[in-house]
Design an enzyme around this catalytic site. Structure first.
Site, PDB file in Angstrom:
ATOM      1  CD  GLN A  21      -0.987  -0.323   3.649  1.00  0.00           C
ATOM      2  OE1 GLN A  21      -2.099   0.046   3.507  1.00  0.00           O
ATOM      3  NE2 GLN A  21      -0.646  -0.884   4.896  1.00  0.00           N
ATOM      4  CG  HIS A  28      -6.740   3.797  18.642  1.00  0.00           C
ATOM      5  ND1 HIS A  28      -6.701   4.782  17.734  1.00  0.00           N
ATOM      6  CD2 HIS A  28      -6.461   2.454  17.926  1.00  0.00           C
ATOM      7  CE1 HIS A  28      -6.211   4.227  16.544  1.00  0.00           C
ATOM      8  NE2 HIS A  28      -6.120   3.154  16.578  1.00  0.00           N
ATOM      9  CG  ASP A  68      -2.115   2.033  14.085  1.00  0.00           C
ATOM     10  OD1 ASP A  68      -2.105   1.402  15.041  1.00  0.00           O
ATOM     11  OD2 ASP A  68      -3.200   2.309  13.180  1.00  0.00           O
ATOM     12  CG  ASP A  99      -3.124 -13.717   6.770  1.00  0.00           C
ATOM     13  OD1 ASP A  99      -3.868 -12.710   6.794  1.00  0.00           O
ATOM     14  OD2 ASP A  99      -3.557 -14.800   6.585  1.00  0.00           O
ATOM     15  CG  ASP A 138      -6.927  -0.629  15.244  1.00  0.00           C
ATOM     16  OD1 ASP A 138      -7.873   0.005  14.614  1.00  0.00           O
ATOM     17  OD2 ASP A 138      -5.954  -0.086  15.504  1.00  0.00           O
TER      18      ASP A 138
END
Length: 441
Positions: A246, A279, A300, A354, A373
Site C-alpha cells: 500500500q 482507540h 500502527d 497475515d 484494529d
C-alpha cells in the site's frame, strides 16, 4: 527472413510471450491502482475484466482488416499498446488527484488496452505462417501456449517484482517500454522486407516517440507523484512511502501545521486530532477482566499504546501484514510519538504476517484479549478478517472468559455494522455492540 525459419518462429513465440506478459501487467495495474484509490476492489476488478474481454473481441474483429499488412499492423498495434498501457497508471492517478473521477479513465483505458491486446494474436498468426507454413491447428496451439505462459509470467512479475521495486506508475511505464521495444524490434528487423520504406520509417519514428514519452514519464514520476499527493492531501505531506502492499502517507505534525494524519492508499487511517477517542473505545472495554496476554491485530501502534496503559499486562503481540507500516510506526518521530513508542516497549513483540494465519497457528487459550484494529472489509486485504472463520479462530485463541474487540465501522452504515455483529455472534461469541459518538467498535 534474415534468420533461418526455425529461429524466426522461435523469435515470434518469444514476442508473443513478452507481449502477453505486458498485457496482463497493464490489466493488473489498472485493477490495483484504481482499487487502492477508490477502495472497491470487487466491483472494479469485475469492470476491468468484463470491459477488457469484450474489447479483446472487438480487437480480434478489427484485426481482420490488417491481415494484408500484418507486419505494419502489428507494429502499429504494439506502439499504441505501449503508449496507452504504459501511461495508463499516470492517467488514472491524475484523474483521481485533480478531477476526482478515476472510474471513467479506468473504463477508457481498459477498453483501449483490450482492443489492442485482442488484435495481437490474429496478426501474429499471420506472421508466424509467413515464417514457415504449418498446420493451422499447430500454429494456434503454439501461439496460445506462449500467450498463456507469458500471462503467467506477467501475473507473477507484477506483485513480486514490478510493484515492490518500481511502484505502480513507474512499473507501468517500464512495461510499456519493454512492449514497444519488443514489438518494434520484431517488425523492423525480422519482417522488414514486408514493409515499404515509408512504413518502415513511420514505425521507427513512432516507436522512438513512444519510448521518448515513456522515458520522460519515468523521469517525471517523482515530481508528478509529489504534485498529485499535494492535490489529494494538501501541501503538508511529510512522508510518502510505497511499501509493496500500500501507499502510506503522513501529513501534518508540525508546530504550525495540521495535526498528524496517517493515510493508507488514500484513506484516512488515523488522525492525531481524534484517534484517541476511537482507540480508547476499542481497547478499554475489552480490558475489563484478565489481560496479561494481549493480541493486537494492526501495526500502527495506537491500539497497543492503549493496551500498555495497564501495568499488569505482561505481553503484547502486534501482528500486521505490512512490514512497511510497522517500520513507519516504530521509526518515524511523529507517528512514534503519537503511539507513545509502543512498538519499542519490551513487553511488545511485533510479528509481520497475515492476521488470519497468525490466529490459525495460535494454540488454544493463547491470549486473554484479542483486539482487531484492522481496515474495513473493502480494503485491499479483503473480508477475511471479518469472516465467521476468523472470529471462530479468535474464539479458540482466547482463554475462558477472554474478550475480542472488533472495529465494525460506523453505526450510520447499519448494514455493515450489524453484519459484523451477526457474524461475530454466529462464530460463538456473546456480543455487546456499542458506539462512542461517531466511532463504533
Amino acid at each position: 527472413m534474415p534468420v533461418p525459419a526455425g529461429l524466426g518462429r522461435f523469435l515470434v513465440l518469444v514476442t508473443v510471450f513478452l507481449c502477453a506478459a505486458c498485457g496482463l501487467v497493464y490489466e493488473l495495474e489498472l485493477v490495483a491502482l484504481t482499487a487502492s484509490l477508490t477502495g472497491d476492489p470487487v466491483t472494479l476488478t469485475s469492470v476491468v475484466l468484463a470491459v477488457m474481454v469484450f474489447a479483446m473481441g472487438i480487437g480480434s474483429l478489427l484485426a481482420k482488416r490488417l491481415r494484408r499488412r500484418a507486419a505494419a499492423g502489428f507494429g502499429a498495434v504494439e506502439a499504441g499498446l505501449a503508449l496507452v498501457g504504459g501511461c495508463s497508471a499516470m492517467a488514472l492517478y491524475a484523474c483521481f488527484a485533480w478531477l476526482d473521477q478515476p472510474r471513467p479513465a479506468l473504463v477508457g483505458c481498459s477498453l483501449a488496452i483490450g482492443v489492442l491486446v485482442g488484435a495481437e494474436v490474429p496478426l501474429l498468426m499471420v506472421l508466424i505462417q509467413r515464417v514457415r507454413r504449418q498446420d493451422a491447428g499447430r500454429a494456434v496451439a503454439d501461439l496460445f501456449a506462449a500467450d498463456y505462459v507469458g500471462a503467467l509470467a506477467g501475473g507473477l512479475a507484477f506483485p513480486f517484482l514490478l510493484l515492490p521495486a518500481l511502484g505502480q506508475v513507474t512499473g507501468a511505464l517500464v512495461t510499456g517500454a519493454v512492449n514497444a521495444a519488443v514489438g518494434g524490434a520484431l517488425v523492423l528487423w525480422l519482417f522488414r522486407r514486408d514493409l515499404t520504406v515509408r512504413a518502415r520509417w513511420t514505425l521507427l519514428v513512432a516507436n522512438v516517440l513512444v519510448l521518448a514519452v515513456l522515458a520522460t514519464g519515468t523521469a517525471l514520476t517523482a515530481p508528478f507523484e509529489r504534485a498529485a499527493r499535494r492535490a489529494v492531501y494538501g501541501a503538508d505531506v511529510r512522508v510518502a512511502v510505497h511499501t509493496g502492499r500500500q501507499e502510506l502517507v503522513l501529513t501534518g505534525g508540525g508546530r504550525a501545521g495540521r495535526p498528524l494524519a496517517l493515510y493508507a492508499d488514500g484513506r484516512l487511517r488515523a488522525s492525531a486530532r481524534d484517534e484517541y477517542r476511537y482507540h480508547e473505545a476499542l481497547v478499554h472495554p475489552a480490558m475489563a477482566g484478565p489481560h496479561r496476554r494481549v493480541l493486537v491485530l494492526g501495526g500502527d501502534g495506537l491500539a497497543a499504546r492503549e493496551v500498555l496503559r495497564y501495568a499488569d499486562v505482561r505481553s503484547v503481540t502486534v501482528v500486521d501484514p505490512d512490514p512497511g507500516l510497522v517500520r513507519l510506526a516504530r521509526d518515524d518521530a511523529g507517528l512514534a510519538a503519537l503511539n507513545a513508542r509502543a512498538l519499542r516497549d519490551p513487553r511488545v513483540r511485533v510479528v509481520t504476517g497475515d492476521p488470519f494465519g497468525r490466529l490459525r497457528h495460535t494454540g488454544p487459550a493463547g491470549y486473554d484479549v484479542v483486539v482487531s484494529d484492522l481496515p474495513g472489509p473493502t480494503a485491499r486485504d479483503g473480508a477475511a478478517p471479518y469472516s465467521r472463520e476468523f472470529y471462530g479462530l479468535a474464539l479458540r485463541a482466547v482463554a475462558p472468559g477472554g474478550r475480542l474487540a472488533v472495529h465494525a465501522g460506523s453505526p450510520a452504515a447499519r448494514g455493515a455494522y450489524w453484519t459484523v455483529e451477526a457474524t461475530v455472534r454466529a462464530a460463538g461469541w456473546r456480543t455487546l455492540p456499542y458506539a462512542l459518538g461517531r466511532t463504533a467498535s
